[in-house]
Design a protein around this motif. Structure first.
Motif, PDB file in Angstrom:
ATOM      1  N   CYS A  60      44.240  17.606  88.697  1.00 20.46           N
ATOM      2  CA  CYS A  60      43.918  16.659  87.640  1.00 20.46           C
ATOM      3  C   CYS A  60      42.488  16.942  87.178  1.00 20.46           C
ATOM      4  O   CYS A  60      41.781  17.737  87.799  1.00 20.46           O
ATOM      5  N   ASP A  61      42.078  16.300  86.117  1.00 27.09           N
ATOM      6  CA  ASP A  61      40.696  16.416  85.663  1.00 27.09           C
ATOM      7  C   ASP A  61      39.771  15.643  86.599  1.00 27.09           C
ATOM      8  O   ASP A  61      40.198  14.676  87.243  1.00 27.09           O
ATOM      9  N   HIS A  62      38.526  16.050  86.662  1.00 26.11           N
ATOM     10  CA  HIS A  62      37.455  15.356  87.391  1.00 26.11           C
ATOM     11  C   HIS A  62      37.753  15.190  88.882  1.00 26.11           C
ATOM     12  O   HIS A  62      38.066  14.105  89.361  1.00 26.11           O
ATOM     13  N   CYS A  63      37.653  16.296  89.597  1.00 26.24           N
ATOM     14  CA  CYS A  63      37.868  16.306  91.046  1.00 26.24           C
ATOM     15  C   CYS A  63      36.553  16.540  91.773  1.00 26.24           C
ATOM     16  O   CYS A  63      35.756  17.387  91.365  1.00 26.24           O
ATOM     17  N   ALA A  64      36.353  15.796  92.846  1.00 25.00           N
ATOM     18  CA  ALA A  64      35.188  15.989  93.711  1.00 25.00           C
ATOM     19  C   ALA A  64      35.689  16.346  95.107  1.00 25.00           C
ATOM     20  O   ALA A  64      36.396  15.558  95.740  1.00 25.00           O
ATOM     21  N   VAL A  65      35.345  17.552  95.549  1.00 25.13           N
ATOM     22  CA  VAL A  65      35.751  18.047  96.862  1.00 25.13           C
ATOM     23  C   VAL A  65      34.518  18.099  97.749  1.00 25.13           C
ATOM     24  O   VAL A  65      33.487  18.650  97.354  1.00 25.13           O
ATOM     25  N   GLN A  66      34.633  17.507  98.933  1.00 29.41           N
ATOM     26  CA  GLN A  66      33.533  17.511  99.898  1.00 29.41           C
ATOM     27  C   GLN A  66      33.961  18.319 101.113  1.00 29.41           C
ATOM     28  O   GLN A  66      35.114  18.252 101.530  1.00 29.41           O
ATOM     29  N   TYR A  67      33.013  19.066 101.661  1.00 32.68           N
ATOM     30  CA  TYR A  67      33.339  19.810 102.873  1.00 32.68           C
ATOM     31  C   TYR A  67      32.111  20.012 103.738  1.00 32.68           C
ATOM     32  O   TYR A  67      31.029  20.261 103.267  1.00 32.68           O
ATOM     33  N   LYS A  68      32.361  19.843 105.024  1.00 33.41           N
ATOM     34  CA  LYS A  68      31.358  20.131 106.039  1.00 33.41           C
ATOM     35  C   LYS A  68      31.555  21.573 106.477  1.00 33.41           C
ATOM     36  O   LYS A  68      32.681  22.051 106.531  1.00 33.41           O
ATOM     37  N   VAL A  69      30.452  22.257 106.815  1.00 31.08           N
ATOM     38  CA  VAL A  69      30.527  23.611 107.346  1.00 31.08           C
ATOM     39  C   VAL A  69      29.633  23.714 108.570  1.00 31.08           C
ATOM     40  O   VAL A  69      28.666  22.956 108.717  1.00 31.08           O
ATOM     41  N   ASP A  70      29.965  24.652 109.437  1.00 28.83           N
ATOM     42  CA  ASP A  70      29.200  24.806 110.679  1.00 28.83           C
ATOM     43  C   ASP A  70      28.270  26.018 110.640  1.00 28.83           C
ATOM     44  O   ASP A  70      27.777  26.457 111.668  1.00 28.83           O
ATOM     45  N   SER A  71      28.051  26.567 109.443  1.00 31.71           N
ATOM     46  CA  SER A  71      27.151  27.709 109.297  1.00 31.71           C
ATOM     47  C   SER A  71      26.483  27.611 107.930  1.00 31.71           C
ATOM     48  O   SER A  71      27.101  27.163 106.959  1.00 31.71           O
ATOM     49  N   LYS A  72      25.248  28.040 107.868  1.00 35.32           N
ATOM     50  CA  LYS A  72      24.514  28.020 106.607  1.00 35.32           C
ATOM     51  C   LYS A  72      25.082  29.075 105.664  1.00 35.32           C
ATOM     52  O   LYS A  72      25.374  30.201 106.073  1.00 35.32           O
ATOM     53  N   PHE A  73      25.251  28.728 104.395  1.00 35.61           N
ATOM     54  CA  PHE A  73      25.756  29.660 103.396  1.00 35.61           C
ATOM     55  C   PHE A  73      24.781  30.821 103.237  1.00 35.61           C
ATOM     56  O   PHE A  73      23.570  30.645 103.175  1.00 35.61           O
ATOM     57  N   SER A  74      25.333  32.031 103.159  1.00 27.74           N
ATOM     58  CA  SER A  74      24.531  33.232 102.972  1.00 27.74           C
ATOM     59  C   SER A  74      25.073  34.018 101.779  1.00 27.74           C
ATOM     60  O   SER A  74      26.192  34.553 101.861  1.00 27.74           O
ATOM     61  N   PRO A  75      24.341  34.123 100.681  1.00 29.73           N
ATOM     62  CA  PRO A  75      24.818  34.904  99.539  1.00 29.73           C
ATOM     63  C   PRO A  75      25.119  36.362  99.903  1.00 29.73           C
ATOM     64  O   PRO A  75      26.039  36.959  99.362  1.00 29.73           O
ATOM     65  N   GLU A  76      24.366  36.924 100.845  1.00 24.21           N
ATOM     66  CA  GLU A  76      24.569  38.313 101.254  1.00 24.21           C
ATOM     67  C   GLU A  76      25.877  38.503 102.017  1.00 24.21           C
ATOM     68  O   GLU A  76      26.422  39.603 102.065  1.00 24.21           O
TER      69      GLU A  76
END
Length: 187
Positions: free
Chosen positions: A125-141
């Motif tokens: 549907c339009d206008h969705c908000a997804v939340q998520y917990k992660v156990d590691s820091k995001f790394s662009p590399e």
């Protein structure tokens, strides 16, 4: 809170049970002791939210290489999505297989996805908000992914003409990824 093992080993569906009265609702979203009783205790270090404006948008299928591999705990705060996860654990009997679950603000479901999976979703549907917990820091590399419409993986998405980011339009198929890259065992 009810925790249900899914078909792909290590993935769990979490059904939340709100307490309701004349004022509204209260819901426990996370309980360390309940999660630990299923062997899914993690140290969450980051919580993210994505907001997607249009129905039919696909985000994914993404993953992080080691040392930044991620376990995710995903829920929808507004709207509804088809949440998809693909097993990329080379030693797994379900390597390359996928599963999905509808997550919505109405069904109050969450999904626990362990390390070693590609993850994505399609807005229903339009206008969705997804939340998520992660156990590691995001790394662009260490960021990578596989193509949303890979014919070998064959995810049954609810649209054939999704809205995609430039990044997601150009992700390789799983076969292309495997032939060009030997790092999959560090996902």
């Amino acid at each position: 809170m009810k925790i249900i093992p899914r078909r792909l080993e290590g993935v769990f569906e979490i059904r939340l049970t709100p307490l309701s009265d004349h004022r509204g609702q209260f819901m426990r979203l996370y309980d360390e002791s309940i999660f630990a009783s299923y062997g899914i205790n993690r140290r969450w270090i980051q919580e993210n939210q994505s907001v997607t404006i249009h129905k039919g948008t696909i985000r994914g299928l993404h993953f992080q290489y080691s040392p930044s591999t991620e376990t995710k705990l995903v829920r929808v705060a507004a709207g509804a999505v088809l949440d998809v996860f693909v097993d990329l654990r080379k030693e797994s009997p379900t390597f390359g297989e996928w599963d999905s679950i509808e997550l919505s603000e109405d069904n109050r479901a969450m999904i626990y996805i362990p390390r070693g999976f590609a993850h994505g979703f399609c807005t229903l549907c339009d206008h969705c908000a997804v939340q998520y917990k992660v156990d590691s820091k995001f790394s662009p590399e260490e960021d990578s992914g596989i193509c949303w419409n890979d014919p070998l993986v064959a995810v049954k998405w609810p649209t054939d003409t999704p809205i995609l980011s430039d990044k997601d339009k150009n992700l390789p198929t799983l076969d292309m990824f495997l032939s060009q890259n030997k790092r999959l065992d560090s996902v």
